[in-house]
Design a protein around this motif. Sequence first.
Motif, PDB file in Angstrom:
ATOM      1  N   CYS A  92       0.848  -1.202   0.000  1.00 44.24           N
ATOM      2  CA  CYS A  92       0.000   0.000   0.000  1.00 44.24           C
ATOM      3  C   CYS A  92       0.884   1.252   0.000  1.00 44.24           C
ATOM      4  O   CYS A  92       2.081   1.182   0.295  1.00 44.24           O
ATOM      5  CB  CYS A  92      -0.901   0.007   1.237  1.00 44.24           C
ATOM      6  SG  CYS A  92      -2.070  -1.368   1.299  1.00 44.24           S
ATOM      7  N   ASP A  93       0.281   2.383  -0.284  1.00 42.96           N
ATOM      8  CA  ASP A  93       1.033   3.631  -0.364  1.00 42.96           C
ATOM      9  C   ASP A  93       1.709   3.997   0.956  1.00 42.96           C
ATOM     10  O   ASP A  93       2.755   4.650   0.967  1.00 42.96           O
ATOM     11  CB  ASP A  93       0.115   4.783  -0.799  1.00 42.96           C
ATOM     12  CG  ASP A  93      -0.334   4.651  -2.253  1.00 42.96           C
ATOM     13  OD1 ASP A  93       0.358   3.931  -3.020  1.00 42.96           O
ATOM     14  OD2 ASP A  93      -1.354   5.260  -2.614  1.00 42.96           O
ATOM     15  N   ASP A  94       1.116   3.583   2.084  1.00 44.72           N
ATOM     16  CA  ASP A  94       1.698   3.939   3.378  1.00 44.72           C
ATOM     17  C   ASP A  94       2.828   2.997   3.790  1.00 44.72           C
ATOM     18  O   ASP A  94       3.434   3.166   4.845  1.00 44.72           O
ATOM     19  CB  ASP A  94       0.623   3.976   4.469  1.00 44.72           C
ATOM     20  CG  ASP A  94      -0.025   2.615   4.710  1.00 44.72           C
ATOM     21  OD1 ASP A  94       0.355   1.630   4.037  1.00 44.72           O
ATOM     22  OD2 ASP A  94      -0.921   2.539   5.580  1.00 44.72           O
ATOM     23  N   SER A  96       2.479  -0.364   4.198  1.00 40.57           N
ATOM     24  CA  SER A  96       1.973  -1.618   4.764  1.00 40.57           C
ATOM     25  C   SER A  96       1.556  -2.597   3.678  1.00 40.57           C
ATOM     26  O   SER A  96       1.431  -2.243   2.500  1.00 40.57           O
ATOM     27  CB  SER A  96       0.765  -1.329   5.661  1.00 40.57           C
ATOM     28  OG  SER A  96      -0.348  -0.910   4.870  1.00 40.57           O
ATOM     29  N   THR A 107      -6.513   2.537  -4.180  1.00 40.13           N
ATOM     30  CA  THR A 107      -5.864   2.890  -2.924  1.00 40.13           C
ATOM     31  C   THR A 107      -6.347   1.975  -1.805  1.00 40.13           C
ATOM     32  O   THR A 107      -7.526   1.620  -1.734  1.00 40.13           O
ATOM     33  CB  THR A 107      -6.172   4.350  -2.550  1.00 40.13           C
ATOM     34  OG1 THR A 107      -5.744   5.202  -3.614  1.00 40.13           O
ATOM     35  CG2 THR A 107      -5.458   4.743  -1.266  1.00 40.13           C
ATOM     36  N   GLU A 110      -7.924   1.870   4.767  1.00 38.88           N
ATOM     37  CA  GLU A 110      -7.508   1.531   6.120  1.00 38.88           C
ATOM     38  C   GLU A 110      -8.654   1.049   6.999  1.00 38.88           C
ATOM     39  O   GLU A 110      -8.436   0.306   7.952  1.00 38.88           O
ATOM     40  CB  GLU A 110      -6.845   2.742   6.780  1.00 38.88           C
ATOM     41  CG  GLU A 110      -5.542   3.172   6.118  1.00 38.88           C
ATOM     42  CD  GLU A 110      -4.895   4.336   6.835  1.00 38.88           C
ATOM     43  OE1 GLU A 110      -5.403   4.728   7.902  1.00 38.88           O
ATOM     44  OE2 GLU A 110      -3.879   4.858   6.337  1.00 38.88           O
ATOM     45  N   THR A 120       2.975  -7.650   6.414  1.00 40.85           N
ATOM     46  CA  THR A 120       4.017  -6.656   6.133  1.00 40.85           C
ATOM     47  C   THR A 120       5.389  -7.174   6.526  1.00 40.85           C
ATOM     48  O   THR A 120       6.359  -7.063   5.763  1.00 40.85           O
ATOM     49  CB  THR A 120       3.723  -5.340   6.880  1.00 40.85           C
ATOM     50  OG1 THR A 120       2.425  -4.860   6.501  1.00 40.85           O
ATOM     51  CG2 THR A 120       4.765  -4.289   6.560  1.00 40.85           C
ATOM     52  N   LYS A 139      10.035   1.370   3.170  1.00 42.06           N
ATOM     53  CA  LYS A 139       8.688   1.880   3.421  1.00 42.06           C
ATOM     54  C   LYS A 139       7.929   0.988   4.401  1.00 42.06           C
ATOM     55  O   LYS A 139       7.226   1.479   5.284  1.00 42.06           O
ATOM     56  CB  LYS A 139       7.904   1.970   2.107  1.00 42.06           C
ATOM     57  CG  LYS A 139       8.303   3.122   1.209  1.00 42.06           C
ATOM     58  CD  LYS A 139       7.418   3.195  -0.028  1.00 42.06           C
ATOM     59  CE  LYS A 139       5.965   3.461   0.325  1.00 42.06           C
ATOM     60  NZ  LYS A 139       5.109   3.591  -0.891  1.00 42.06           N
ATOM     61  N   TRP A 143       6.555   1.900   8.256  1.00 44.16           N
ATOM     62  CA  TRP A 143       5.161   1.712   8.686  1.00 44.16           C
ATOM     63  C   TRP A 143       5.105   0.867   9.956  1.00 44.16           C
ATOM     64  O   TRP A 143       4.361   1.185  10.888  1.00 44.16           O
ATOM     65  CB  TRP A 143       4.353   1.051   7.579  1.00 44.16           C
ATOM     66  CG  TRP A 143       2.921   0.847   7.978  1.00 44.16           C
ATOM     67  CD1 TRP A 143       1.911   1.769   7.935  1.00 44.16           C
ATOM     68  CD2 TRP A 143       2.342  -0.357   8.512  1.00 44.16           C
ATOM     69  NE1 TRP A 143       0.741   1.216   8.410  1.00 44.16           N
ATOM     70  CE2 TRP A 143       0.979  -0.080   8.764  1.00 44.16           C
ATOM     71  CE3 TRP A 143       2.847  -1.633   8.787  1.00 44.16           C
ATOM     72  CZ2 TRP A 143       0.116  -1.039   9.295  1.00 44.16           C
ATOM     73  CZ3 TRP A 143       1.986  -2.584   9.322  1.00 44.16           C
ATOM     74  CH2 TRP A 143       0.628  -2.282   9.560  1.00 44.16           C
ATOM     75  N   SER A 146       5.859   2.853  12.886  1.00 48.27           N
ATOM     76  CA  SER A 146       4.808   3.818  13.196  1.00 48.27           C
ATOM     77  C   SER A 146       3.645   3.195  13.957  1.00 48.27           C
ATOM     78  O   SER A 146       2.885   3.923  14.618  1.00 48.27           O
ATOM     79  CB  SER A 146       4.292   4.472  11.907  1.00 48.27           C
ATOM     80  OG  SER A 146       3.495   3.562  11.153  1.00 48.27           O
TER      81      SER A 146
END
Length: 432
Positions: A92-94, A96, A107, A110, A120, A139, A143, A146
């Motif tokens: 995913c873009d974030d 994960s 997209t 969440e 992940t 990336k 994540w 975070s």
Amino acid sequence: MFLRRSITAVAAATALCAVTAPAAQAAGSSSRAISGPPASAATEKKLPAGLYGKADPKYDGVWRQSMALLALDAAGAVPARKAVDWLAGQQCDDGSFTAYRADTGTTCDEKKTPGDTNATAAAVQALSAVGGQDAPVRKALAWLRSVQNKDGGWGYNPGSPSDANSVSVVVGALAAAGEQPEKAVKGGKSPYDALASLQLGCDAGKAKRGAFAYQPGKDGELAANDDATAAAVLAGAGSGMQAEKPSGRSAEAKPLECGKGDAGDGKPLGRDEAAGAGAAYLASVLEKNGHHLLAVTPGAEGEPDYGNTADAVIALAAGGHRAEARESLNWLAAKLDSWDKSEGDPAAVAGVMLAVHATGGDAATLKGTKLLDRLVATGPEPARMPDEKQATGAEKDEDDGAVLRWSLLGAGLAAGVGAGFLISARRKRQGQ
């Protein structure tokens, strides 16, 4: 490896993995490699060409792909580019990964499909192993950091309570990416602090001491969980699912010593001591059961748990307890064909391959069983198999030289033939 097996077992009963997965794992599990209901012909046609496995990937696509890539690499095979690209493309873009994205052009949502720490972390381990995937790995690690809990651990989804299995697979991801898991600190706590809070100490019955719980119960009580213990022991070794091949002598798994002011005083053990105590518990359970673990899921209680046994082999071997690990690996070798998932389930086959690798063997085979061939049959043909010779620099130069010589020779012959035609044509014109 240590958590994914429970997901599809509950998938038919719920549409929300984030809620049911931890509960299922806390109760126990029987087969990591469960990958949903058998795929219909229509489902198979829709599966991506780069994906391993023929069953519906809705609940385990990223997991089983990660396992397959790790096992291929452990066996010395080079995965097909499309297999690696498929896994990287699931991100995913974030940063994960979720269990599976059917449409990577949209997209990630969440709310509907929150990031999955297990998927992940498994993807990080696989992409780190195959190499050339630094950007998606960075990336994904960002994540994971975070969403780390204040106790130093991770839950299955962001915000869920830490559990031993999720902490373990993330520790493995950090280690695989070349980082030091103990330095991943949140609120002053590391992943090992989170694991220490889940270990049964000297206040538990002697047979349970050293074991780890999946999560605390409603009243904070800890119940020994064999799968969670295997996960914690692997994390204690600072290893991912593709454990390094062993070196040196096998270490004895020593049980937790009580009465010396250690866990009996409520003081958590250090990382090495905690892992050692967990390994001793695990080894004792394996020996008691005839060198394998037993399933505890409803309807399968008391039956052999092949997937968890493979996990235990990896964990013990990674901790240096190879003698105990080999006993259980031998059991797997003898009973492998009794496991219905040992033929066509990529995660199951890969798990056994990684167990062989962890004990120092050739991951491609187990006692005459060609594991690598079984895995390859479930997905794309590797770019190179381990028995396929890769040309060295000198050999490549020699080959290039041979090609050049033959090219020059061919050019000379062509030039000669062309000259012959010109001479012949000239003579004909002169004779006219």
